[in-house]
Design a protein around this motif. Structure first.
Motif, PDB file in Angstrom:
ATOM      1  N   PRO A 152      18.666   0.085  32.086  1.00 10.59           N
ATOM      2  CA  PRO A 152      18.508  -0.965  33.098  1.00 10.59           C
ATOM      3  C   PRO A 152      18.849  -0.545  34.528  1.00 10.59           C
ATOM      4  N   TYR A 153      19.520   0.578  34.713  1.00  5.46           N
ATOM      5  CA  TYR A 153      19.975   0.961  36.047  1.00  5.46           C
ATOM      6  C   TYR A 153      19.279   2.239  36.508  1.00  5.46           C
ATOM      7  N   PRO A 154      18.523   2.158  37.614  1.00  6.37           N
ATOM      8  CA  PRO A 154      17.769   3.324  38.087  1.00  6.37           C
ATOM      9  C   PRO A 154      18.605   4.573  38.317  1.00  6.37           C
ATOM     10  N   GLY A 155      19.841   4.393  38.685  1.00  9.89           N
ATOM     11  CA  GLY A 155      20.700   5.545  38.930  1.00  9.89           C
ATOM     12  C   GLY A 155      21.006   6.366  37.693  1.00  9.89           C
ATOM     13  N   THR A 156      20.683   5.822  36.535  1.00 12.50           N
ATOM     14  CA  THR A 156      20.972   6.512  35.274  1.00 12.50           C
ATOM     15  C   THR A 156      19.729   7.058  34.594  1.00 12.50           C
ATOM     16  N   TRP A 157      18.583   7.014  35.233  1.00 16.64           N
ATOM     17  CA  TRP A 157      17.347   7.411  34.556  1.00 16.64           C
ATOM     18  C   TRP A 157      17.199   8.914  34.408  1.00 16.64           C
ATOM     19  N   SER A 158      17.791   9.687  35.278  1.00 15.03           N
ATOM     20  CA  SER A 158      17.619  11.146  35.219  1.00 15.03           C
ATOM     21  C   SER A 158      18.276  11.709  33.975  1.00 15.03           C
ATOM     22  N   SER A 159      17.676  12.746  33.415  1.00 16.92           N
ATOM     23  CA  SER A 159      18.243  13.448  32.267  1.00 16.92           C
ATOM     24  C   SER A 159      18.125  14.944  32.515  1.00 16.92           C
ATOM     25  N   THR A 160      18.909  15.700  31.786  1.00 17.02           N
ATOM     26  CA  THR A 160      18.905  17.149  31.979  1.00 17.02           C
ATOM     27  C   THR A 160      17.605  17.778  31.501  1.00 17.02           C
ATOM     28  N   ASP A 161      16.866  17.071  30.643  1.00 20.64           N
ATOM     29  CA  ASP A 161      15.632  17.640  30.086  1.00 20.64           C
ATOM     30  C   ASP A 161      14.374  17.048  30.709  1.00 20.64           C
ATOM     31  N   MET A 162      14.512  16.307  31.792  1.00 16.47           N
ATOM     32  CA  MET A 162      13.345  15.667  32.369  1.00 16.47           C
ATOM     33  C   MET A 162      12.476  16.654  33.129  1.00 16.47           C
ATOM     34  N   SER A 163      11.220  16.271  33.278  1.00 18.87           N
ATOM     35  CA  SER A 163      10.251  17.112  33.993  1.00 18.87           C
ATOM     36  C   SER A 163       9.568  16.264  35.053  1.00 18.87           C
ATOM     37  N   TRP A 164       9.112  16.926  36.119  1.00 21.48           N
ATOM     38  CA  TRP A 164       8.538  16.241  37.269  1.00 21.48           C
ATOM     39  C   TRP A 164       7.087  16.658  37.518  1.00 21.48           C
ATOM     40  N   GLY A 165       6.340  15.713  38.068  1.00 17.45           N
ATOM     41  CA  GLY A 165       5.044  16.051  38.615  1.00 17.45           C
ATOM     42  C   GLY A 165       5.194  16.552  40.039  1.00 17.45           C
TER      43      GLY A 165
END
Length: 127
Positions: free
Chosen positions: A105-118
């Motif tokens: 529910p909180y945008p500040g917590t969406w990042s993860s160590t395994d995420m990838s970006w466009g």
């Protein structure tokens, strides 16, 4: 190889609408939570919206866009969308698609160590 390709950015007048798309490949898209972030000049990157990989495809939004932006996903064509309505000047930013986020529910917590970006797509709101 994981790949995220955003499209749909450009110039729009205040009050207008725009739809961003993110085409994904190289990973099991249907199993990954996805998100849109944005970064305005001179500001930190911030979460805009995310969508889970669960059967209900639950969504979360930053307070600044609630009621105006809608995120959705099409697992058949590995694409996530962001429909943006009633755009304001402060929406001007580079918008980034992200995969494998922690969509709570909180945008500040969406990042993860395994995420990838466009690579991002530019949205400019101006008259």
């Amino acid at each position: 190889q994981l790949q995220l390709v955003e499209s749909g950015g450009g110039l729009v007048q205040p009050g207008g609408s725009m739809t961003l798309s993110c085409s994904a490949s190289g990973f099991p898209f249907a199993k990954y939570a996805m998100a849109w972030f944005r970064q305005a000049p001179g500001k930190e990157r911030e979460g805009v919206s995310c969508i889970n990989a669960n059967s209900r495809a639950t969504t979360n939004y930053a307070d600044s866009v609630k009621g105006r932006f809608t995120i959705s996903r099409n697992n058949a064509n590995n694409t996530v969308y962001l429909v943006m309505n009633s755009l304001k000047d402060d929406a001007t930013a580079a918008y980034y698609c992200a995969a494998n986020v922690e969509c709570g529910p909180y945008p500040g917590t969406w990042s993860s160590t395994d995420m990838s970006w466009g690579q991002g797509t530019q949205v400019t709101v101006s008259s």
